[in-house]
Design a protein around this motif. Structure first.
Motif, PDB file in Angstrom:
ATOM      1  N   PRO A  75       0.169  -1.041   0.007  1.00  0.00           N
ATOM      2  CA  PRO A  75      -0.225  -0.365   0.152  1.00  0.00           C
ATOM      3  C   PRO A  75       0.602   1.334  -0.208  1.00  0.00           C
ATOM      4  CG  PRO A  75       0.245  -1.223   1.690  1.00  0.00           C
ATOM      5  CD  PRO A  75       0.642  -2.144   1.070  1.00  0.00           C
ATOM      6  N   CYS A  76       0.430   2.550  -0.165  1.00  0.00           N
ATOM      7  CA  CYS A  76       1.084   3.907  -0.685  1.00  0.00           C
ATOM      8  C   CYS A  76       0.419   4.803  -0.061  1.00  0.00           C
ATOM      9  CB  CYS A  76       1.264   3.433  -1.858  1.00  0.00           C
ATOM     10  SG  CYS A  76       2.550   2.603  -2.815  1.00  0.00           S
ATOM     11  N   THR A  77       0.930   5.926   0.373  1.00  0.00           N
ATOM     12  CA  THR A  77       0.065   7.206   0.351  1.00  0.00           C
ATOM     13  C   THR A  77       1.332   8.244   0.323  1.00  0.00           C
ATOM     14  OG1 THR A  77      -0.356   6.197   2.845  1.00  0.00           O
ATOM     15  CG2 THR A  77      -0.005   8.291   2.220  1.00  0.00           C
ATOM     16  N   ILE A  78       0.373   8.687  -1.063  1.00  0.00           N
ATOM     17  CA  ILE A  78       0.958   9.871  -1.409  1.00  0.00           C
ATOM     18  C   ILE A  78       0.416  11.327  -0.978  1.00  0.00           C
ATOM     19  CG2 ILE A  78       1.080  11.316  -4.005  1.00  0.00           C
ATOM     20  CD1 ILE A  78      -0.413   8.582  -4.297  1.00  0.00           C
ATOM     21  N   GLU A  79       1.293  12.178  -0.476  1.00  0.00           N
ATOM     22  CA  GLU A  79       1.454  13.305  -0.353  1.00  0.00           C
ATOM     23  C   GLU A  79       1.341  14.668  -1.048  1.00  0.00           C
ATOM     24  OE1 GLU A  79       3.439  16.940   3.209  1.00  0.00           O
ATOM     25  OE2 GLU A  79       3.693  14.798   3.379  1.00  0.00           O
TER      26      GLU A  79
ATOM     27  N   GLY B 178      -1.277  19.579   1.017  1.00  0.00           N
ATOM     28  CA  GLY B 178      -1.639  18.995   2.466  1.00  0.00           C
ATOM     29  C   GLY B 178      -2.382  17.564   2.623  1.00  0.00           C
ATOM     30  N   ARG B 179      -3.686  17.542   1.608  1.00  0.00           N
ATOM     31  CA  ARG B 179      -3.923  16.319   1.191  1.00  0.00           C
ATOM     32  C   ARG B 179      -2.860  15.123   1.920  1.00  0.00           C
ATOM     33  NH1 ARG B 179      -8.386  16.368  -1.951  1.00  0.00           N
ATOM     34  NH2 ARG B 179      -6.942  17.895  -3.704  1.00  0.00           N
ATOM     35  N   THR B 180      -3.432  13.717   1.821  1.00  0.00           N
ATOM     36  CA  THR B 180      -2.799  12.542   1.129  1.00  0.00           C
ATOM     37  C   THR B 180      -4.036  11.686   0.437  1.00  0.00           C
ATOM     38  OG1 THR B 180      -3.390  11.728   3.626  1.00  0.00           O
ATOM     39  CG2 THR B 180      -1.350  12.527   3.106  1.00  0.00           C
ATOM     40  N   ILE B 181      -3.268  10.892  -0.339  1.00  0.00           N
ATOM     41  CA  ILE B 181      -3.820  10.081  -0.616  1.00  0.00           C
ATOM     42  C   ILE B 181      -3.506   8.049  -0.232  1.00  0.00           C
ATOM     43  CG2 ILE B 181      -4.838   8.972  -3.263  1.00  0.00           C
ATOM     44  CD1 ILE B 181      -4.477  11.689  -4.259  1.00  0.00           C
ATOM     45  N   SER B 182      -4.103   7.643  -0.161  1.00  0.00           N
ATOM     46  CA  SER B 182      -4.072   7.062   0.332  1.00  0.00           C
ATOM     47  C   SER B 182      -4.294   5.425  -0.562  1.00  0.00           C
ATOM     48  CB  SER B 182      -4.163   5.855   1.841  1.00  0.00           C
ATOM     49  OG  SER B 182      -3.928   6.778   2.517  1.00  0.00           O
ATOM     50  N   THR B 183      -3.596   4.432  -0.910  1.00  0.00           N
ATOM     51  CA  THR B 183      -4.319   3.368  -2.178  1.00  0.00           C
ATOM     52  C   THR B 183      -3.340   1.872  -1.282  1.00  0.00           C
ATOM     53  OG1 THR B 183      -3.569   2.403  -4.023  1.00  0.00           O
ATOM     54  CG2 THR B 183      -2.367   3.838  -3.603  1.00  0.00           C
ATOM     55  N   ALA B 184      -4.015   0.687  -1.497  1.00  0.00           N
ATOM     56  CA  ALA B 184      -3.714  -0.152  -1.343  1.00  0.00           C
ATOM     57  C   ALA B 184      -2.993  -1.320  -2.334  1.00  0.00           C
ATOM     58  CB  ALA B 184      -5.400  -1.182  -0.790  1.00  0.00           C
ATOM     59  N   ASN B 185      -2.846  -0.438  -3.537  1.00  0.00           N
ATOM     60  CA  ASN B 185      -2.388  -1.478  -5.017  1.00  0.00           C
ATOM     61  C   ASN B 185      -0.981  -0.621  -5.113  1.00  0.00           C
ATOM     62  OD1 ASN B 185      -4.666  -2.683  -5.299  1.00  0.00           O
ATOM     63  ND2 ASN B 185      -5.584  -0.578  -6.212  1.00  0.00           N
ATOM     64  N   ASP B 186      -0.430  -0.605  -5.830  1.00  0.00           N
ATOM     65  CA  ASP B 186       1.402  -0.604  -5.920  1.00  0.00           C
ATOM     66  C   ASP B 186       0.987   1.056  -6.990  1.00  0.00           C
ATOM     67  OD1 ASP B 186       1.396  -3.390  -5.885  1.00  0.00           O
ATOM     68  OD2 ASP B 186       2.022  -3.974  -7.817  1.00  0.00           O
TER      69      ASP B 186
END
Length: 79
Positions: free
Chosen positions: A29-33, A37-45
């Motif tokens: 999983p990845c978190t993109i900042e 200031g918001r973040t996006i989280s994804t369980a995928n590559d």
């Protein structure tokens, strides 16, 4: 001899394709900042296009999204 000469261009094309692809896949999983200031989280590559810095990811519905280098500040991946 002629057969070997015909195969040479095919080998050159195959080996040059590796240079064309400058995509790096990072296991999720990845978190993109984002820059705001918001973040996006994804369980995928995620995939990063090295030449432009564009990050591509899939959301929880499987939709494909891309962020330009100007839209995010960093990303972290892994457990």
């Amino acid at each position: 001899m002629m057969r070997k000469l015909c195969l040479l261009p095919a080998f050159l094309i195959l080996f040059s394709c590796e240079e064309i692809s400058d995509i790096t896949r990072v296991k999720g999983p990845c978190t993109i900042e984002l820059v705001d200031g918001r973040t996006i989280s994804t369980a995928n590559d995620i995939e990063i296009l090295e030449s432009t810095g564009t990050v591509t990811y899939r959301d929880e519905d499987g939709k494909l999204w891309s962020l330009s280098e100007a839209e995010y500040t960093s990303y972290t991946c892994g457990n």
